[in-house]
Design a protein around this motif. Structure first.
Motif, short mmCIF file in Angstrom:
data_model
loop_
_atom_site.label_atom_id
_atom_site.label_comp_id
_atom_site.label_asym_id
_atom_site.label_seq_id
_atom_site.Cartn_x
_atom_site.Cartn_y
_atom_site.Cartn_z
N THR A 40 68.63 17.69 91.86
CA THR A 40 69.07 17.07 90.61
C THR A 40 69.15 15.56 90.76
O THR A 40 69.37 15.03 91.85
CB THR A 40 70.45 17.60 90.16
N LEU A 41 68.98 14.89 89.64
CA LEU A 41 69.15 13.44 89.61
C LEU A 41 70.56 13.08 90.05
O LEU A 41 70.75 12.11 90.81
CB LEU A 41 68.90 12.93 88.19
N GLU A 42 71.54 13.85 89.60
CA GLU A 42 72.92 13.55 89.92
C GLU A 42 73.20 13.60 91.41
O GLU A 42 73.97 12.80 91.95
CB GLU A 42 73.84 14.50 89.16
N ALA A 43 72.55 14.54 92.11
CA ALA A 43 72.72 14.62 93.57
C ALA A 43 72.11 13.40 94.25
O ALA A 43 72.71 12.79 95.15
CB ALA A 43 72.08 15.90 94.10
N SER A 44 70.92 13.02 93.82
CA SER A 44 70.26 11.85 94.42
C SER A 44 71.09 10.59 94.20
O SER A 44 71.26 9.76 95.11
CB SER A 44 68.86 11.67 93.82
N GLN A 45 71.62 10.44 93.00
CA GLN A 45 72.44 9.26 92.71
C GLN A 45 73.71 9.26 93.55
O GLN A 45 74.15 8.19 94.02
CB GLN A 45 72.79 9.26 91.22
N ALA A 46 74.31 10.42 93.76
CA ALA A 46 75.54 10.50 94.55
C ALA A 46 75.30 10.12 96.00
O ALA A 46 76.10 9.40 96.61
CB ALA A 46 76.13 11.91 94.47
N VAL A 47 74.19 10.58 96.58
CA VAL A 47 73.87 10.22 97.96
C VAL A 47 73.64 8.71 98.07
O VAL A 47 74.13 8.07 99.02
CB VAL A 47 72.63 11.00 98.45
N ALA A 48 72.93 8.14 97.12
CA ALA A 48 72.70 6.70 97.14
C ALA A 48 74.03 5.94 97.07
O ALA A 48 74.21 4.92 97.76
CB ALA A 48 71.79 6.29 95.99
N ARG A 49 74.97 6.43 96.24
CA ARG A 49 76.29 5.78 96.17
C ARG A 49 77.03 5.92 97.49
O ARG A 49 77.67 4.96 97.96
CB ARG A 49 77.11 6.40 95.03
N GLN A 50 77.01 7.11 98.09
CA GLN A 50 77.67 7.30 99.38
C GLN A 50 77.19 6.28 100.40
O GLN A 50 77.98 5.75 101.20
CB GLN A 50 77.41 8.71 99.92
N HIS A 51 75.91 6.00 100.39
CA HIS A 51 75.31 5.11 101.39
C HIS A 51 75.40 3.64 101.01
O HIS A 51 74.94 2.78 101.77
CB HIS A 51 73.86 5.52 101.64
N GLY A 52 75.97 3.35 99.84
CA GLY A 52 76.18 1.97 99.44
C GLY A 52 74.94 1.26 98.93
O GLY A 52 74.89 0.02 98.91
N LEU A 53 73.93 2.01 98.49
CA LEU A 53 72.70 1.40 98.02
C LEU A 53 72.86 0.88 96.60
O LEU A 53 73.50 1.50 95.76
CB LEU A 53 71.55 2.41 98.09
N SER A 54 72.25 -0.25 96.33
CA SER A 54 72.34 -0.88 95.00
C SER A 54 71.16 -0.45 94.13
O SER A 54 70.18 0.15 94.60
CB SER A 54 72.32 -2.40 95.15
N ASP A 55 71.24 -0.81 92.86
CA ASP A 55 70.14 -0.51 91.94
C ASP A 55 68.84 -1.16 92.40
O ASP A 55 67.75 -0.61 92.20
CB ASP A 55 70.48 -0.99 90.52
N ALA A 56 68.96 -2.33 93.01
CA ALA A 56 67.77 -3.05 93.46
C ALA A 56 67.10 -2.39 94.65
O ALA A 56 65.97 -2.74 95.00
CB ALA A 56 68.13 -4.50 93.80
N GLN A 57 67.80 -1.45 95.28
CA GLN A 57 67.25 -0.77 96.46
C GLN A 57 66.78 0.65 96.17
O GLN A 57 66.30 1.33 97.08
CB GLN A 57 68.33 -0.68 97.56
N THR A 58 66.92 1.11 94.94
CA THR A 58 66.65 2.51 94.64
C THR A 58 65.73 2.67 93.44
O THR A 58 65.75 1.88 92.50
CB THR A 58 67.96 3.27 94.35
N VAL A 59 64.92 3.74 93.50
CA VAL A 59 64.11 4.19 92.38
C VAL A 59 64.31 5.69 92.27
O VAL A 59 64.17 6.42 93.26
CB VAL A 59 62.61 3.86 92.57
#
Length: 446
Positions: A216-235
């Protein structure tokens, strides 16, 4: 900082069998009930690791899960001795017995999602074990996976471990099989491509009709938040529903990336151009997309050959090597694409190496499924615990260990044999000693 990518391959477990557990995995379903060869499977995996190590690539090893998972059967109401639990499960719920004997942890691309320290705001490498809640046999893995990763990457000053996401459909997480990091080189700040199959909350409702969308999109977004990634680092990109319905249960069955190169099928992403544009906008180095059109390789051929479930490896001279399964040679269109489209094209892929991993392929996993990629600095590599970086001595010990403990024939009916459970525990206990991991299995923890 000298960043180097290490491929941590999962050892195939002693209960490797063909139970056809993975709905949507065409290879797994089509080989259900066949007799497996656990010894050959493990040796094929070790041979691939050794050959890549000999070619100069850094190679690590991860242990398999404890199987059969008798604790899971007891939690589901089966009581008595180990033999009694196995016998009752075989008689009353054979599908549960097959699930708790799954050796699917060999596909460590599903084990976790990793962010290297060069991308994290706290300067540590981050790990989140995948909850794998979309299938019961894999849902059993995260607790042991987390202990194994915490044992190997134990230095809290250099490594950060996050909890598994809630095991609910809304946060269905399949790990690195749906995650690709792209950068000019491993030491350069990277952009993280997360590919999902569906949105749990909102969205336009466009989803596959035949097979389930696992991530799910929500899972991917949660992992990115856990790791401290910003919008500029993620697609975040949606996988094409047609691909999922063709048997592309994870993004790594239809696309593979490394460094600045993204090798992908025309039907990999629902919004192909939007995905490429977002990557180009965020990457510090130019993206090198290598597109395989459907006219060259059909979706059916891509799934049958696992062309895109190959390892794309960076070489010191800037070229790349693609490690493909032997099945790619058996499909004329795929082999022609490799020779005429990839090797002869204007891209860094300069070599194709063929590996026999048939035991894994029959269960739906190619070379890329078998490894978890971890980019580490020299200091981080020196801080690793245990004995998990492959060398000639460790390879020799692991081959001898497999030959001592593994059967060369295993049918689904054999899973009820209590001797198999005893053999497996003895093998795993010895393995943790070889790898110097300490107590990571439930039976070792008491």
């Amino acid at each position: 900082m000298s960043m180097r990518e290490i491929n941590f391959d999962g050892l195939v477990g002693p209960t490797h069998n063909y139970s056809g557990l993975a709905h949507g995995n065409v290879a797994s379903m089509s080989h259900e009930g066949l007799v497996a060869n656990p010894r050959e499977a493990a040796l094929q995996g070790l041979e691939k690791m050794k050959s890549l190590m000999d070619s100069g690539y850094a190679q690590g090893v991860l242990p398999p899960q404890q199987r059969p998972d008798l604790g899971a059967l007891r939690e589901l109401g089966f009581a008595g001795s180990d033999a009694r639990v196995l016998s009752r499960a075989a008689d009353e719920a054979p599908q549960l017995l097959r699930a708790v004997c799954s050796a699917s942890s060999m596909w460590t691309a599903n084990a976790a999602t990793v962010t290297p320290s060069v991308d994290a705001p706290d300067g540590r490498a981050h790990f989140t074990p995948a909850n794998l809640q979309s299938s019961f046999h894999r849902y059993l893995e995260p607790a042991t996976t987390g202990r194994v990763l915490a044992s190997i990457f134990a230095d809290e000053a250099r490594f950060a471990h996050h909890p598994v996401l809630p095991a609910t459909p809304a946060f269905s997480d399949e790990g690195a099989a749906n995650h690709t990091r792209l950068a000019g080189e491993h030491g350069e700040p990277g952009v993280h491509l997360y590919v999902y199959g569906r949105q749990a909350f909102g969205g336009d409702g466009i989803a596959p009709r035949r097979y389930p969308a696992r991530q799910t999109l929500e899972a991917s977004q949660a992992v990115a938040r856990q790791h401290g990634l910003s919008d500029a680092q993620t697609v975040f990109a949606q996988q094409h529903p047609e691909a999922i319905d063709a048997g592309v249960f994870h993004n790594d069955v239809i696309a593979v990336g490394n460094g600045p190169v993204l090798l992908y099928h025309e039907v990999a992403f629902r919004d192909e151009q939007g995905t490429l544009d977002a990557l180009r906008e965020r990457m510090a180095s130019p993206l090198i997309p290598v597109r395989v059109p459907v006219e060259a390789v059909s979706l059916d051929d891509a799934v049958a050959s696992y062309l895109f479930n190959s390892q794309l490896l960076s070489n010191p001279d800037g070229t790349m090597t693609l490690v493909v399964p032997g099945e790619c040679q058996e499909r004329e269109a795929v082999w022609r694409c490799l020779q005429d489209h990839l090797l002869a094209g204007h891209n860094p892929i300069s070599e194709v190496v063929v590996k026999d991993v048939k035991q894994s392929m029959r269960n739906g996993g190619g070379p890329a499924c078998l490894r978890l990629r971890v980019a580490l600095s020299a200091a981080e590599r020196a801080a690793l615990s245990g004995r998990v970086l492959l060398d000639d001595a460790l390879h020799g010990e692991l081959v001898a260990w497999v030959e001592r403990h593994y059967r060369d024939r295993l049918a689904p009916a054999d899973l009820a044999d209590p001797a198999l459970a005893s053999e497996t525990l003895a093998a795993l206990d010895e393995l943790t000693g070889i790898l110097r991991l300490g107590s990571v299995y439930p039976f070792q923890l008491g």
